[in-house]
Design a protein around this motif. Structure first.
Motif, PDB file in Angstrom:
ATOM      1  N   VAL A 420       0.930  -1.109   0.131  1.00 27.29           N
ATOM      2  CA  VAL A 420      -0.036  -0.019  -0.010  1.00 27.29           C
ATOM      3  C   VAL A 420       0.808   0.991   0.064  1.00 27.29           C
ATOM      4  CG1 VAL A 420      -1.585   1.397   1.055  1.00 27.29           C
ATOM      5  CG2 VAL A 420      -1.908  -1.250   1.253  1.00 27.29           C
ATOM      6  N   LYS A 421       0.759   2.063  -0.950  1.00 26.80           N
ATOM      7  CA  LYS A 421       1.368   3.365  -1.032  1.00 26.80           C
ATOM      8  C   LYS A 421       0.337   4.661  -1.044  1.00 26.80           C
ATOM      9  CE  LYS A 421       3.197   4.656  -4.962  1.00 26.80           C
ATOM     10  NZ  LYS A 421       4.105   4.465  -6.070  1.00 26.80           N
ATOM     11  N   SER A 422       0.703   5.626  -0.397  1.00 24.88           N
ATOM     12  CA  SER A 422      -0.035   6.888  -0.512  1.00 24.88           C
ATOM     13  C   SER A 422       0.795   8.124  -0.883  1.00 24.88           C
ATOM     14  CB  SER A 422      -0.823   6.936   0.576  1.00 24.88           C
ATOM     15  OG  SER A 422       0.176   7.146   1.929  1.00 24.88           O
ATOM     16  N   GLU A 423       0.564   8.838  -1.337  1.00 24.83           N
ATOM     17  CA  GLU A 423       1.206  10.304  -1.630  1.00 24.83           C
ATOM     18  C   GLU A 423       0.104  11.282  -1.648  1.00 24.83           C
ATOM     19  OE1 GLU A 423       3.603  10.255  -5.236  1.00 24.83           O
ATOM     20  OE2 GLU A 423       5.008   8.617  -4.563  1.00 24.83           O
ATOM     21  N   GLY A 424      -0.005  12.278  -0.776  1.00 26.53           N
ATOM     22  CA  GLY A 424      -0.830  13.303  -0.583  1.00 26.53           C
ATOM     23  C   GLY A 424      -2.217  12.667  -0.377  1.00 26.53           C
ATOM     24  N   THR A 425      -3.256  13.198  -1.573  1.00 22.11           N
ATOM     25  CA  THR A 425      -4.609  12.515  -1.423  1.00 22.11           C
ATOM     26  C   THR A 425      -4.883  11.373  -2.122  1.00 22.11           C
ATOM     27  OG1 THR A 425      -5.123  14.039  -3.443  1.00 22.11           O
ATOM     28  CG2 THR A 425      -5.426  14.843  -1.128  1.00 22.11           C
ATOM     29  N   LYS A 426      -3.679  10.760  -2.980  1.00 20.48           N
ATOM     30  CA  LYS A 426      -3.666   9.576  -3.781  1.00 20.48           C
ATOM     31  C   LYS A 426      -3.243   8.262  -2.920  1.00 20.48           C
ATOM     32  CE  LYS A 426      -3.083  11.819  -8.149  1.00 20.48           C
ATOM     33  NZ  LYS A 426      -2.277  11.938  -9.428  1.00 20.48           N
ATOM     34  N   HIS A 427      -4.008   7.233  -2.993  1.00 18.23           N
ATOM     35  CA  HIS A 427      -3.666   5.831  -2.366  1.00 18.23           C
ATOM     36  C   HIS A 427      -3.496   4.892  -3.541  1.00 18.23           C
ATOM     37  CE1 HIS A 427      -4.296   7.264   1.835  1.00 18.23           C
ATOM     38  NE2 HIS A 427      -5.133   7.988   0.967  1.00 18.23           N
ATOM     39  N   TRP A 428      -2.467   4.100  -3.326  1.00 18.16           N
ATOM     40  CA  TRP A 428      -2.281   2.924  -4.292  1.00 18.16           C
ATOM     41  C   TRP A 428      -2.108   1.613  -3.700  1.00 18.16           C
ATOM     42  CZ3 TRP A 428       0.274   7.445  -4.861  1.00 18.16           C
ATOM     43  CH2 TRP A 428       0.386   8.125  -6.115  1.00 18.16           C
ATOM     44  N   LEU A 429      -3.000   0.317  -4.110  1.00 14.11           N
ATOM     45  CA  LEU A 429      -2.584  -0.799  -3.726  1.00 14.11           C
ATOM     46  C   LEU A 429      -1.885  -1.771  -4.959  1.00 14.11           C
ATOM     47  CD1 LEU A 429      -3.246  -3.372  -1.929  1.00 14.11           C
ATOM     48  CD2 LEU A 429      -5.228  -3.650  -3.291  1.00 14.11           C
ATOM     49  N   ILE A 430      -0.576  -2.140  -4.691  1.00  6.33           N
ATOM     50  CA  ILE A 430       0.118  -2.750  -5.594  1.00  6.33           C
ATOM     51  C   ILE A 430       0.601  -4.308  -5.484  1.00  6.33           C
ATOM     52  CG2 ILE A 430       2.478  -2.685  -6.632  1.00  6.33           C
ATOM     53  CD1 ILE A 430       2.720   0.417  -5.526  1.00  6.33           C
ATOM     54  N   ILE A 431       0.275  -4.930  -6.412  1.00 10.00           N
ATOM     55  CA  ILE A 431       0.662  -6.301  -6.621  1.00 10.00           C
ATOM     56  C   ILE A 431       1.494  -6.621  -7.499  1.00 10.00           C
ATOM     57  CG2 ILE A 431      -0.444  -8.859  -6.770  1.00 10.00           C
ATOM     58  CD1 ILE A 431      -3.210  -7.574  -6.218  1.00 10.00           C
ATOM     59  N   ASP A 432       2.868  -6.619  -6.931  1.00  3.25           N
ATOM     60  CA  ASP A 432       3.984  -6.954  -8.127  1.00  3.25           C
ATOM     61  C   ASP A 432       3.909  -8.203  -8.897  1.00  3.25           C
ATOM     62  OD1 ASP A 432       5.354  -4.493  -7.001  1.00  3.25           O
ATOM     63  OD2 ASP A 432       6.349  -5.771  -5.243  1.00  3.25           O
ATOM     64  N   ASP A 433       3.715  -9.407  -8.403  1.00  2.00           N
ATOM     65  CA  ASP A 433       3.751 -10.744  -9.083  1.00  2.00           C
ATOM     66  C   ASP A 433       2.331 -11.113  -8.964  1.00  2.00           C
ATOM     67  OD1 ASP A 433       4.253 -12.799 -10.760  1.00  2.00           O
ATOM     68  OD2 ASP A 433       5.726 -13.512  -8.980  1.00  2.00           O
ATOM     69  N   ALA A 434       1.323 -10.829 -10.125  1.00  4.76           N
ATOM     70  CA  ALA A 434      -0.018 -11.385  -9.959  1.00  4.76           C
ATOM     71  C   ALA A 434      -0.035 -12.538 -10.242  1.00  4.76           C
ATOM     72  CB  ALA A 434      -0.742 -10.458 -10.857  1.00  4.76           C
ATOM     73  N   THR A 435      -1.154 -13.260  -9.276  1.00  8.00           N
ATOM     74  CA  THR A 435      -1.404 -14.715  -9.655  1.00  8.00           C
ATOM     75  C   THR A 435      -2.874 -14.918  -9.820  1.00  8.00           C
ATOM     76  OG1 THR A 435      -1.784 -15.034  -7.243  1.00  8.00           O
ATOM     77  CG2 THR A 435       0.444 -15.390  -8.023  1.00  8.00           C
ATOM     78  N   LYS A 436      -3.383 -16.171 -10.113  1.00  8.85           N
ATOM     79  CA  LYS A 436      -4.681 -16.290 -10.484  1.00  8.85           C
ATOM     80  C   LYS A 436      -5.732 -16.132  -9.521  1.00  8.85           C
ATOM     81  CE  LYS A 436      -8.014 -18.061 -12.742  1.00  8.85           C
ATOM     82  NZ  LYS A 436      -8.690 -17.270 -14.400  1.00  8.85           N
ATOM     83  N   ASP A 437      -4.996 -16.085  -7.957  1.00  7.34           N
ATOM     84  CA  ASP A 437      -5.695 -15.987  -6.866  1.00  7.34           C
ATOM     85  C   ASP A 437      -6.035 -14.593  -6.604  1.00  7.34           C
ATOM     86  OD1 ASP A 437      -5.600 -18.744  -6.334  1.00  7.34           O
ATOM     87  OD2 ASP A 437      -3.848 -18.820  -5.083  1.00  7.34           O
ATOM     88  N   ASP A 438      -5.373 -13.863  -7.188  1.00  8.45           N
ATOM     89  CA  ASP A 438      -5.595 -12.153  -7.114  1.00  8.45           C
ATOM     90  C   ASP A 438      -7.015 -11.781  -7.749  1.00  8.45           C
ATOM     91  OD1 ASP A 438      -3.232 -11.961  -5.797  1.00  8.45           O
ATOM     92  OD2 ASP A 438      -1.842 -11.760  -7.195  1.00  8.45           O
ATOM     93  N   THR A 439      -7.582 -12.545  -8.460  1.00  4.91           N
ATOM     94  CA  THR A 439      -8.896 -12.317  -8.848  1.00  4.91           C
ATOM     95  C   THR A 439      -9.884 -11.803  -7.906  1.00  4.91           C
ATOM     96  OG1 THR A 439      -8.363 -13.562 -10.926  1.00  4.91           O
ATOM     97  CG2 THR A 439     -10.483 -12.929 -10.827  1.00  4.91           C
ATOM     98  N   GLY A 440     -10.633 -10.838  -8.202  1.00  3.35           N
ATOM     99  CA  GLY A 440     -11.628 -10.728  -7.361  1.00  3.35           C
ATOM    100  C   GLY A 440     -12.085  -9.067  -7.260  1.00  3.35           C
ATOM    101  N   THR A 441     -12.933  -8.631  -6.294  1.00  2.00           N
ATOM    102  CA  THR A 441     -13.309  -7.430  -6.309  1.00  2.00           C
ATOM    103  C   THR A 441     -12.623  -6.597  -5.114  1.00  2.00           C
ATOM    104  OG1 THR A 441     -15.700  -8.121  -7.051  1.00  2.00           O
ATOM    105  CG2 THR A 441     -15.454  -6.065  -6.032  1.00  2.00           C
ATOM    106  N   TYR A 442     -12.108  -5.571  -5.676  1.00  2.00           N
ATOM    107  CA  TYR A 442     -11.056  -4.951  -4.465  1.00  2.00           C
ATOM    108  C   TYR A 442     -11.909  -3.523  -4.237  1.00  2.00           C
ATOM    109  CZ  TYR A 442      -7.374  -7.937  -5.311  1.00  2.00           C
ATOM    110  OH  TYR A 442      -6.374  -9.326  -5.457  1.00  2.00           O
ATOM    111  N   SER A 443     -12.016  -3.035  -3.033  1.00  3.66           N
ATOM    112  CA  SER A 443     -12.526  -1.888  -2.642  1.00  3.66           C
ATOM    113  C   SER A 443     -11.702  -0.807  -1.626  1.00  3.66           C
ATOM    114  CB  SER A 443     -14.056  -2.324  -1.840  1.00  3.66           C
ATOM    115  OG  SER A 443     -13.801  -2.898  -0.788  1.00  3.66           O
ATOM    116  N   LEU A 444     -12.063   0.168  -1.779  1.00  2.22           N
ATOM    117  CA  LEU A 444     -11.399   1.187  -0.685  1.00  2.22           C
ATOM    118  C   LEU A 444     -12.513   1.521   0.086  1.00  2.22           C
ATOM    119  CD1 LEU A 444      -8.154   3.303  -1.092  1.00  2.22           C
ATOM    120  CD2 LEU A 444     -10.568   4.423  -0.694  1.00  2.22           C
ATOM    121  N   MET A 445     -12.479   1.594   1.420  1.00  2.00           N
ATOM    122  CA  MET A 445     -13.523   2.277   2.208  1.00  2.00           C
ATOM    123  C   MET A 445     -12.716   3.381   2.968  1.00  2.00           C
ATOM    124  SD  MET A 445     -14.859  -1.096   3.877  1.00  2.00           S
ATOM    125  CE  MET A 445     -16.477  -0.209   4.651  1.00  2.00           C
ATOM    126  N   ALA A 446     -13.500   4.451   2.859  1.00  2.00           N
ATOM    127  CA  ALA A 446     -13.116   5.816   3.764  1.00  2.00           C
ATOM    128  C   ALA A 446     -14.228   6.132   4.592  1.00  2.00           C
ATOM    129  CB  ALA A 446     -12.803   6.828   2.919  1.00  2.00           C
TER     130      ALA A 446
END
Length: 1188
Positions: A420-446
């Motif tokens: 997880v990375k954030s700069e100012g008001t921006k936020h990132w979720l990074i997956i360097d080496d994607a696999t089949k198990d990474d398939t799904g619905t991702y959400s950000l809650m504030a």
């Protein structure tokens, strides 16, 4: 939430109790000119105790903070989830209006109702504030499966404005939503505060009558900077302050004040004059409010600028530092200002300032604004081994957000695949080496919303031409692994046991087009393991196992013992470690003889480790001596070795010593050698002795005794002793032997005294004597009797065992022989000197005439009741043994009478006496020609029979004359009286008139006129009353003189009727396997016979049916019915006058298959009938559906 406490107990009471905490700077006005109320106090009450003032639970305010003791604690909430399908929305209403907030939760996946809470600000729970202005409602729609939660605010006031929050909990799921309520004040409304209107009832006669509206007393801080307050025309406060107490009611009536009690309470408080501050010209405001990230200025005005000033936060002093720009302190004349920059949640606290010894306090409330989603997440579609970046932008820098995957929080630890990375008001979720198990619905809650996107990760196609092969290699030989894949330009990585392999001088990795190989020049033990080749960008892997083998070997030379023999002392712990080698790790087996030693043993166990094996004996015993064999086996071969273990120990204790001879103060003892010498020769023995009653042993020799005999001396006569032995070898002293049998060093007793002849027969002689005069401490064990026939010198022992009595009969003697007798007293020391008769004894019996000694109670008639036990003992004398004979009235006695005779008495025994046993019995005792007789009279008595011919002789007035005859059977005892009883014909309850009456006629008097009496009589003897009584056949009617009673005649009613069913059977449905009952009720007289039938066939002795009939209710219970139990059941009732029947139909639902019916043992013809009926019913149902 915990209840907040006061910030400072020493804070002086505020002068204006009705002033609420508010920020100095008012919020900007709305477009319509009305001022939204963002901060207010709910329902202040001047009657509250002083201890509750200043508490946070007395206010509703926008952005209320945590309690002071929890300011520095982070609020922990469970992870958010999507429970709310409809969230409450912010709203705006005018003062006095109503508003409704609705939240909905879908309950399809919930097993029970979720828990919901409504909050105002951060922590004030509204469940305790419900009333006429606030109502909470819940409802549930069973069709849509939706829970609806509503919050109604009725007749809103200005202080209801602020931020609200709704929280929903269900097990580990949590969801929340924040919303705002804005209260608008009418712009043309007057802002004047009228003390009289404040203390009037808000709406007299209405629903809220009786509630005091103190909101008019609050200082409108927002308006005082824009508009000067208008002074009321009449200052009621001044009038009340200057008036006497007896004028308060008149003033209240004059100015229309209806709540005089509340006004007097407020007046009492205002009369307390506040002590004027000497240090502060102007104090801090009671409360301040600031937005999160904003700046606030706290200003005080000093009366003396030279006084030292200190600022505190929650009791901790705030110090100024050059590098800290959080707190800035300013001086402007007499003003002292503290500026707090970048206010955060932890700045929500109690602040105080001290000037000398004076102190003033305030509270700062930090309002946290919701974080909104500015830029939403975008969906991503990629392949494996690619990098995935999800980007989102929020409305505030440094805001805390939560990343979720399929409703579960994404782990972001050090070892997590997610970054997880954030700069100012921006936020990132990074997956360097994607696999089949990474398939799904991702959400950000504030806090202000949620955004989500779908990520799809697909695989690249890969073709394996040649897979890796598992190999087994000897230690030191080269190792080569290769495989082929398509496409050939795909690089890959080699892994060993999950660890990446890097090339080195010994190991080379080669990639040539489709071929990938791994070469090792000289294999080692560490090269064994699981090898995996992973093509880059693919989830497919190629795996193989590599085994490095090495023959096993036992390294006995490491023990460094001669002849591989280990010597150990018994009782110590032995741990024998022997190095071993081999790959794979060899299987190690320890053996002693043919027995295998396991690693799970308790005392003796064998354990194997990576480089050595270990034999452990916790407590070495002598049985552990022997040869131990070690066997090593693995894939490469086998090796064996032997180790000898020698156990040395102290010798076994000798057997218990034997005392062969005992003197007055000495004894002689001997013993045997120990069975086991402990592996070392026996050097000698130690001997100990003790008194039997003592526990203290005393050693008798300090030099080892080399022999197996010993003679202890200097013992006390008459005291019992025990001795024991210790064996000694080079290792030590053995355990003691078992103690010897107790012995007493004693002398023999003196001779017995007063030896005389007690009795002589033709073959026996009975002797009597007295004990010895001097017995001694050893006591007396018994006597020994010997006799000698005159003319011989041989003494013959008469008793094989010692006797304790001082009388003995010598048997088996020749007739008319002369003998001498002597007696010896025997104890532990031996036999005493004998006592011998002075003259010889002639063995010939002396005749004594018989004599019967009848007991006193048998000299008169012996009376017993029938059934009792008769046991008569009649003693007699005579020699030789008399002959005894019993006769009853000259005849032999009955066989039911038992006779037992002895030398001195005769016993007659009757177990259960009967009347026939009565009579005179003659006992005769005969010795040769001498006879003695005695008579015994025995009477067995029983209850008498009832009297005879009881009749009423005459009835006159209230008197009745009775007459009767004595009973035929008097019970073998004279009749001693009669008992007469009477009974009224109406009740037939018997009452005793007289008892123990001796005559056979009597007159019963004092009878009641108008009653009709029966009489009965019992006879009585010494046993008791007769079992039955004889009653009069006729009754005696006591009538009034001159009147005759005419008894009317009545016709008896005929209650007989044929069977009639008052409740018929009803058609019933039953479930297969569950008991069913059929019930009906029938009325008939006489009682009818009930018959149950199924399909017109009578049910007889069938265990599957149970029939009951109680008070006319007939029940048929069918136990665990099956489908073939269905049919028409009939209940038929029959008596002498007729019959009736009722029918019903029973249908059993829940059929069985052909196999189940066969398994239950149902006959084939019933199964065929049931299957045909099932097919017919199914066909009819299908036809009905087709016609529809």
């Amino acid at each position: 939430m915990p209840e907040p406490t006061k910030k400072d107990d020493g804070q002086p009471e505020d002068k204006d109790d009705d002033v609420t905490a508010s920020t100095p700077s008012p919020p900007p006005p709305t477009e319509d000119g009305s001022i939204p109320k963002k901060l207010s106090i709910d329902l202040p009450n001047d009657s509250d105790p002083e201890s509750t003032r200043g508490r946070k639970d007395s206010v509703w305010s926008l952005g209320d903070g945590q309690p002071p003791e929890e300011i520095d604690k982070q609020i922990e909430t469970p992870p958010l989830s999507t429970l709310l399908i409809e969230k409450p929305q912010s709203g705006s209403i005018n003062v006095g209006g109503d508003i409704n907030f609705v939240a909905k939760v879908e309950a399809k996946d919930l097993l029970r109702k979720p828990t919901i809470k409504w909050f105002k600000g951060k922590w004030m729970d509204l469940a305790s504030k419900t009333g006429k202005h606030l109502q909470l409602k819940e409802s549930f729609d069973r069709f849509t499966k939706i829970h609806t939660f509503e919050m109604h605010i009725i007749k809103a006031k200005e202080n209801y404005a602020g931020n609200y929050r709704c929280e929903v909990n269900y097990k580990d799921k949590f969801d929340s939503c924040s919303f705002d309520l804005e209260i608008k004040e009418v712009s043309d409304g007057s802002q004047n505060i009228d003390i009289r209107s404040a203390f009037k009832r808000s709406s007299e006669g209405q629903d809220d009558a009786g509630e005091l509206d103190f909101s008019g007393l609050l200082k409108h801080r927002q308006g005082r900077e824009h508009k000067q307050e208008e002074v009321p025309e009449v200052d009621v406060w001044e009038i009340l302050k200057n008036a006497r107490p007896d004028e308060y009611e008149k003033i209240a009536f004059t100015y229309g004040i209806t709540d005089l009690r509340g006004l007097l309470k407020r007046l009492k408080k205002t009369k307390k004059e506040e002590k004027k501050s000497e240090a502060f010209a102007k104090r801090l405001e009671p409360a301040y409010q600031v937005d999160k990230g904003g700046k606030i200025r706290l200003v005080v005005d000093l009366a003396d600028p030279t006084v030292e000033l200190k600022w505190y936060k929650n009791g901790q002093e705030i110090r100024s530092t050059p590098n800290n720009r959080k707190y800035i302190f300013e001086h402007k004349g007499t003003q002292r200002i503290m500026v707090i920059n970048n206010c955060q949640i932890n700045d929500d606290a109690a602040y105080s300032v001290t000037a000398g010894e004076e102190k003033c306090t305030t509270e700062l409330f930090v309002k946290e604004l919701p974080v909104n989603i500015v830029k939403k997440l975008e969906p991503v579609k990629t392949t494996v081994n690619e990098r995935i970046e999800l980007e989102c932008e929020v409305s505030e820098e440094g805001a805390k957000v939560k990343w979720m995957k399929n409703g579960v929080e994404v782990p972001t630890g050090v070892r997590s695949r997610y970054r997880v990375k954030s700069e100012g008001t921006k936020h990132w979720l990074i997956i360097d080496d994607a696999t089949k198990d990474d398939t799904g619905t991702y959400s950000l809650m504030a806090t202000g919303g949620t955004t989500e996107a779908h990520v799809q990760v697909d695989l690249k196609p890969l073709k394996i031409l040649m897979d890796l092969q598992s190999v087994t290699v000897l230690l030191g030989q080269p190792l080569k692994l290769n495989c082929e894949i398509y496409p050939g330009n795909v690089p890959g990585r080699w892994y060993k046991n999950g660890q990446l392999i890097q090339p080195s001088e010994r190991l080379s990795i080669i990639h040539r087009t489709k071929n990938h190989s791994l070469d090792i020049e000289c294999s080692t033990i560490h090269d064994a393991g699981d090898y995996t080749f992973v093509p880059e960008g693919y989830t497919q892997t190629l795996s193989a196992k590599v085994h490095i083998i090495d023959p096993p070997r036992v390294h006995l030379e490491a023990l460094n013992v001669p002849d591989d023999t280990v010597t150990v002392v018994a009782g110590n712990k032995l741990r024998l470690e022997i190095p071993i080698s081999g790959e794979p790790a060899p299987r190690v087996v320890w053996m002693k003889g043919e027995r295998v030693i396991l690693d799970s043993g308790n005392r003796v166990r064998a354990e194997t480790f990576a480089d050595h094996t270990c034999l452990t004996i916790d407590i070495v015993e002598r049985e552990d001596t022997g040869n131990y064999k070690i066997v090593l086996q693995n894939e490469a071969g086998e090796d064996t070795a032997s180790v000898k273990i020698k156990v040395v120990d102290i010798p076994d204790p000798p057997e218990a010593p034997m005392v062969t001879d005992v003197g007055g103060d000495w004894c002689t003892m001997t013993w045997e050698l120990p069975r086991y010498d402990g592996g070392s020769p026996i050097l000698g023995y130690f001997i100990e002795r003790k008194k039997k009653q003592s526990s203290r042993w005393m050693r008798l020799n300090f030099d080892l005794c080399k022999e197996t005999t010993f003679e202890p001396k200097k013992m006390i006569e008459g005291v019992p002793y025990e001795v024991r032995i210790f064996a000694v070898n080079a290792i030590g002293i053995s355990k003691p032997s078992e103690p010897s049998k107790p012995f007493i060093p004693l002398a023999v007793t003196s001779e017995p005294t007063m030896l005389v002849v007690d009795d002589v027969t033709d073959t026996t002689v009975t002797m009597k004597w007295r004990p010895p005069d001097a017995i001694g401490a050893a006591g007396l064990d018994g006597y020994q009797v010997e006799y000698c026939i005159e003319g011989t010198d041989e003494w013959i022992l008469a008793n094989k065992e010692l006797i304790e009595k001082t009388r003995y009969t010598i048997t088996g003697l020749p007739v008319e022989a002369k003998i001498l007798v002597r007696i010896k007293a025997i104890n532990a020391a031996g036999a005493s000197p004998p006592r011998t008769t002075q003259h010889s004894i002639l063995v010939k019996e002396v005749i004594e005439p018989p004599k019967i000694r009848i007991p006193r109670h048998l000299k008169q008639t012996y009376i017993r009741k029938v059934g009792e036990v008769v046991n008569l003992v009649v003693p007699f004398v005579g020699k030789p043994r008399p002959k005894v004979n019993w006769l009853k009235e000259g005849q032999p006695i009955d066989q039911t009478i038992s006779i037992r005779n002895s030398d001195c008495d005769s016993i007659m025994f009757i177990r259960k006496a009967e009347r026939k046993h009565s009579g005179k019995y003659e006992l005769s005792v005969q010795v040769e020609n001498h006879i003695d007789t005695a008579m015994l009279d025995i009477q067995i008595v029983d209850l008498p029979g009832p009297p005879q011919a009881v009749k009423i002789e005459e009835v006159w007035g209230n008197n009745v004359a009775l007459d009767w005859n004595p009973p035929k059977d008097n019970g073998n005892a004279p009749i001693i009286g009669y008992t007469i009883q009477k009974a009224d014909k109406k009740t037939m309850e018997w009452y005793t008139c007289i008892e123990h009456y001796h005559r056979t006629c009597i007159t019963i008097s004092d009878l009641v006129v108008g009653n009709e009496y029966f009489f009965r009589i019992y006879s009585e003897n010494m046993v008791g009353l007769s079992e039955s009584a004889t009653a009069t056949k006729d009754s005696a009617l006591i009538v009034k003189e001159g009147l005759q009673l005419k008894i009317p005649e009545y016709n008896d009613r005929d209650f007989t009727e044929p069977p009639i069913f008052t409740q018929p059977l009803i058609n019933t449905f039953a479930i297969a396997g569950y008991n069913a009952t059929l019930n009906c009720s029938v009325r008939a007289n006489p009682r009818p016979k009930v018959i149950w039938m199924k399909n017109k066939i009578t049910i007889i002795d069938d265990p599957r049916y149970r029939m009951f009939s109680n008070q006319g209710v007939c029940t048929l219970e069918i136990r665990k019915p099956s489908p073939f139990d269905g049919g028409v059941y009939t209940c038929k009732a029959v008596n002498e006058l007729g019959e009736a029947q009722v029918d019903c139909k029973l249908e059993v639902k829940g059929g069985f298959t052909f196999f189940e019916l066969m398994k239950r043992g149902v006959p084939l013809h019933l199964i065929d009938k049931y299957m045909n009926e099932s097919k017919t019913s199914e066909k009819s149902e299908s036809e009905k559906k087709g016609s529809i």
